[in-house]
Write a protein that holds these residues in place. Structure first.
Motif, PDB file in Angstrom:
ATOM      1  N   ASN A   1      30.289  65.447  58.837  1.00 41.86           N
ATOM      2  CA  ASN A   1      30.212  66.216  60.008  1.00 41.86           C
ATOM      3  C   ASN A   1      31.021  65.733  61.052  1.00 41.86           C
ATOM      4  OD1 ASN A   1      29.128  68.893  58.799  1.00 41.86           O
ATOM      5  ND2 ASN A   1      27.405  67.601  58.623  1.00 41.86           N
ATOM      6  N   VAL A   2      30.523  64.236  61.345  1.00 39.38           N
ATOM      7  CA  VAL A   2      30.978  63.383  62.269  1.00 39.38           C
ATOM      8  C   VAL A   2      31.383  62.171  61.753  1.00 39.38           C
ATOM      9  CG1 VAL A   2      29.607  64.576  64.023  1.00 39.38           C
ATOM     10  CG2 VAL A   2      28.745  62.527  63.053  1.00 39.38           C
TER      11      VAL A   2
ATOM     12  N   ILE B   1      26.674  62.378  40.960  1.00 37.71           N
ATOM     13  CA  ILE B   1      26.006  62.985  42.426  1.00 37.71           C
ATOM     14  C   ILE B   1      27.047  62.348  43.398  1.00 37.71           C
ATOM     15  CG2 ILE B   1      24.327  61.036  42.665  1.00 37.71           C
ATOM     16  CD1 ILE B   1      23.645  64.560  43.220  1.00 37.71           C
ATOM     17  N   GLN B   2      27.366  61.163  43.583  1.00 32.89           N
ATOM     18  CA  GLN B   2      28.223  60.316  44.527  1.00 32.89           C
ATOM     19  C   GLN B   2      29.464  61.143  44.667  1.00 32.89           C
ATOM     20  OE1 GLN B   2      27.682  56.663  43.078  1.00 32.89           O
ATOM     21  NE2 GLN B   2      26.786  56.034  45.035  1.00 32.89           N
ATOM     22  N   ILE B   3      30.098  61.449  43.291  1.00 31.01           N
ATOM     23  CA  ILE B   3      31.430  62.339  43.401  1.00 31.01           C
ATOM     24  C   ILE B   3      31.317  63.674  43.826  1.00 31.01           C
ATOM     25  CG2 ILE B   3      33.030  63.281  41.731  1.00 31.01           C
ATOM     26  CD1 ILE B   3      32.907  60.608  39.977  1.00 31.01           C
ATOM     27  N   GLU B   4      30.107  64.335  43.527  1.00 30.11           N
ATOM     28  CA  GLU B   4      29.935  65.461  44.135  1.00 30.11           C
ATOM     29  C   GLU B   4      29.833  65.284  45.558  1.00 30.11           C
ATOM     30  OE1 GLU B   4      30.410  68.444  42.456  1.00 30.11           O
ATOM     31  OE2 GLU B   4      30.598  67.036  40.946  1.00 30.11           O
ATOM     32  N   LYS B   5      29.060  64.623  46.257  1.00 34.54           N
ATOM     33  CA  LYS B   5      28.972  64.269  47.619  1.00 34.54           C
ATOM     34  C   LYS B   5      30.359  64.329  48.051  1.00 34.54           C
ATOM     35  CE  LYS B   5      24.162  63.020  47.973  1.00 34.54           C
ATOM     36  NZ  LYS B   5      23.355  61.795  48.408  1.00 34.54           N
ATOM     37  N   LEU B   6      31.082  63.146  47.601  1.00 29.86           N
ATOM     38  CA  LEU B   6      32.252  62.846  48.366  1.00 29.86           C
ATOM     39  C   LEU B   6      33.375  64.071  48.183  1.00 29.86           C
ATOM     40  CD1 LEU B   6      32.874  59.455  46.671  1.00 29.86           C
ATOM     41  CD2 LEU B   6      32.755  59.921  49.218  1.00 29.86           C
ATOM     42  N   THR B   7      33.246  65.002  47.029  1.00 29.20           N
ATOM     43  CA  THR B   7      33.953  66.237  47.069  1.00 29.20           C
ATOM     44  C   THR B   7      33.495  67.134  48.109  1.00 29.20           C
ATOM     45  OG1 THR B   7      34.362  65.889  44.674  1.00 29.20           O
ATOM     46  CG2 THR B   7      34.610  68.008  45.432  1.00 29.20           C
ATOM     47  N   GLU B   8      32.315  67.285  48.216  1.00 26.21           N
ATOM     48  CA  GLU B   8      31.788  68.361  49.317  1.00 26.21           C
ATOM     49  C   GLU B   8      32.252  67.766  50.570  1.00 26.21           C
ATOM     50  OE1 GLU B   8      27.477  68.552  48.730  1.00 26.21           O
ATOM     51  OE2 GLU B   8      27.765  69.176  46.696  1.00 26.21           O
ATOM     52  N   GLY B   9      31.888  66.391  50.735  1.00 26.54           N
ATOM     53  CA  GLY B   9      32.415  66.047  52.259  1.00 26.54           C
ATOM     54  C   GLY B   9      33.932  66.156  52.516  1.00 26.54           C
ATOM     55  N   PHE B  10      34.914  65.911  51.299  1.00 25.54           N
ATOM     56  CA  PHE B  10      36.284  66.095  51.697  1.00 25.54           C
ATOM     57  C   PHE B  10      36.628  67.598  52.089  1.00 25.54           C
ATOM     58  CE2 PHE B  10      40.249  67.080  49.643  1.00 25.54           C
ATOM     59  CZ  PHE B  10      41.343  65.912  50.109  1.00 25.54           C
ATOM     60  N   SER B  11      35.809  68.437  51.338  1.00 25.74           N
ATOM     61  CA  SER B  11      35.929  69.941  51.721  1.00 25.74           C
ATOM     62  C   SER B  11      35.438  70.241  52.988  1.00 25.74           C
ATOM     63  CB  SER B  11      35.090  70.743  50.399  1.00 25.74           C
ATOM     64  OG  SER B  11      35.292  71.995  50.848  1.00 25.74           O
ATOM     65  N   ARG B  12      34.327  69.635  53.472  1.00 21.69           N
ATOM     66  CA  ARG B  12      33.766  69.939  54.732  1.00 21.69           C
ATOM     67  C   ARG B  12      34.796  69.377  55.765  1.00 21.69           C
ATOM     68  NH1 ARG B  12      31.977  72.473  58.125  1.00 21.69           N
ATOM     69  NH2 ARG B  12      30.365  71.587  59.786  1.00 21.69           N
ATOM     70  N   ARG B  13      35.609  68.152  55.759  1.00 21.00           N
ATOM     71  CA  ARG B  13      36.437  67.671  56.577  1.00 21.00           C
ATOM     72  C   ARG B  13      37.593  68.625  56.791  1.00 21.00           C
ATOM     73  NH1 ARG B  13      34.558  64.737  60.423  1.00 21.00           N
ATOM     74  NH2 ARG B  13      36.461  63.919  60.791  1.00 21.00           N
TER      75      ARG B  13
ATOM     76  N   ASP C   1      37.430  71.808  56.170  1.00 17.80           N
ATOM     77  CA  ASP C   1      37.059  73.105  57.114  1.00 17.80           C
ATOM     78  C   ASP C   1      36.752  72.820  58.567  1.00 17.80           C
ATOM     79  OD1 ASP C   1      36.707  74.411  54.622  1.00 17.80           O
ATOM     80  OD2 ASP C   1      34.644  73.967  54.392  1.00 17.80           O
ATOM     81  N   ILE C   2      36.160  71.548  59.107  1.00 19.52           N
ATOM     82  CA  ILE C   2      36.053  71.012  60.262  1.00 19.52           C
ATOM     83  C   ILE C   2      37.399  71.006  60.940  1.00 19.52           C
ATOM     84  CG2 ILE C   2      35.245  69.503  61.847  1.00 19.52           C
ATOM     85  CD1 ILE C   2      32.992  68.611  59.826  1.00 19.52           C
ATOM     86  N   LEU C   3      38.357  70.516  60.451  1.00 21.07           N
ATOM     87  CA  LEU C   3      39.796  70.656  60.923  1.00 21.07           C
ATOM     88  C   LEU C   3      40.328  71.873  61.047  1.00 21.07           C
ATOM     89  CD1 LEU C   3      42.207  68.815  61.905  1.00 21.07           C
ATOM     90  CD2 LEU C   3      42.856  68.660  59.440  1.00 21.07           C
ATOM     91  N   TYR C   4      40.330  72.825  60.151  1.00 23.71           N
ATOM     92  CA  TYR C   4      40.422  74.036  60.533  1.00 23.71           C
ATOM     93  C   TYR C   4      40.013  74.698  61.488  1.00 23.71           C
ATOM     94  CZ  TYR C   4      41.581  78.826  59.350  1.00 23.71           C
ATOM     95  OH  TYR C   4      41.928  80.190  59.397  1.00 23.71           O
ATOM     96  N   GLN C   5      38.610  74.583  61.703  1.00 26.49           N
ATOM     97  CA  GLN C   5      37.912  75.217  62.749  1.00 26.49           C
ATOM     98  C   GLN C   5      38.271  74.780  64.093  1.00 26.49           C
ATOM     99  OE1 GLN C   5      33.741  74.265  61.923  1.00 26.49           O
ATOM    100  NE2 GLN C   5      33.797  75.684  60.258  1.00 26.49           N
ATOM    101  N   LYS C   6      38.337  73.236  64.311  1.00 30.02           N
ATOM    102  CA  LYS C   6      38.829  72.857  65.465  1.00 30.02           C
ATOM    103  C   LYS C   6      40.387  73.043  65.880  1.00 30.02           C
ATOM    104  CE  LYS C   6      35.088  70.306  66.040  1.00 30.02           C
ATOM    105  NZ  LYS C   6      34.220  70.751  67.356  1.00 30.02           N
ATOM    106  N   LEU C   7      41.162  73.279  64.910  1.00 23.39           N
ATOM    107  CA  LEU C   7      42.669  73.684  65.078  1.00 23.39           C
ATOM    108  C   LEU C   7      42.689  74.993  65.457  1.00 23.39           C
ATOM    109  CD1 LEU C   7      44.581  71.576  62.499  1.00 23.39           C
ATOM    110  CD2 LEU C   7      44.038  70.927  64.882  1.00 23.39           C
ATOM    111  N   MET C   8      41.878  75.847  64.928  1.00 20.74           N
ATOM    112  CA  MET C   8      41.839  77.233  65.442  1.00 20.74           C
ATOM    113  C   MET C   8      41.082  77.376  66.762  1.00 20.74           C
ATOM    114  SD  MET C   8      42.471  79.732  63.176  1.00 20.74           S
ATOM    115  CE  MET C   8      41.374  81.152  63.473  1.00 20.74           C
TER     116      MET C   8
END
Length: 142
Positions: A54-55, A110-122, A124-131
Motif C-alpha cells: 500500500n505504501v 504463499i509468497q508468490i500469491e502475496k507478490l501477485t496480490e501486491g503487484f495487482s494492488r500497486r 490499482d493504487i496507481l489507477y486511483q491516484k491518476l484518476m
C-alpha cells in the motif's frame, strides 16, 4: 519506466541502472528498456512479514529513497483507461512467471500469491491516484 518503478516499488533506479536498446549494426538508439535490473523491488529488502504494497519507497535517479507517493507527483501524462485494463491482464502473467521460475527464485506458493496480490494492488493504487489527478481518459465506444 517510472510508472513501472512505482508499481514494483523499485529501490534501485540510479543513473547506472537503466537500459537502452541499440541496433547492433548501426549502434543507433532504438528504444528504452524500462524493465532493467528490478531485482531490488517488491519489498525484497524486508522480510515477508513486513511486505506492504500500500505504501513504499523508491529510488528515482537519486542517492536516497523517496516515498512512492512523491514519485506519483511527477506523473502528468494522461493515459487511456484501456492501458490499465491491459496492465491488469499482466497480473496473471506475472504470477505464472513466478511459478514457472519458482525453484530458481526460491519462493513458496504463499509468497508468490502475496507478490501477485501486491503487484495487482500497486496497479490499482496507481489507477486511483491518476484518476484523482484527472489523468485517466475514459475509453469511448464507437
Amino acid at each position: 519506466m517510472l510508472m513501472l518503478d512505482y508499481i514494483m516499488l523499485n529501490e534501485d533506479r540510479h543513473l547506472n541502472n537503466f537500459g537502452i536498446i541499440r541496433n547492433v549494426d548501426t549502434l543507433k538508439w532504438v528504444d528504452v528498456c524500462p524493465i532493467f535490473d528490478t531485482g531490488r523491488s517488491n519489498n525484497c529488502n524486508v522480510t515477508e512479514k513486513y511486505w506492504d504494497f500500500n505504501v513504499g519507497e523508491v529510488k528515482c535517479f537519486t542517492n536516497y529513497l523517496i516515498s512512492s507517493e512523491e514519485l506519483l507527483d511527477l506523473f502528468t501524462i494522461s493515459l487511456q483507461e484501456k492501458s490499465f485494463e491491459r496492465l491488469k491482464e499482466l497480473v496473471q502473467v506475472y504470477n505464472q512467471l513466478l511459478k514457472e521460475n519458482q525453484s530458481y527464485i526460491q519462493l513458496f506458493d504463499i509468497q508468490i500469491e502475496k507478490l501477485t496480490e501486491g503487484f495487482s494492488r500497486r496497479i490499482d493504487i496507481l489507477y486511483q491516484k491518476l484518476m484523482e489527478k484527472n489523468l485517466i481518459k475514459k475509453s469511448t465506444s464507437r
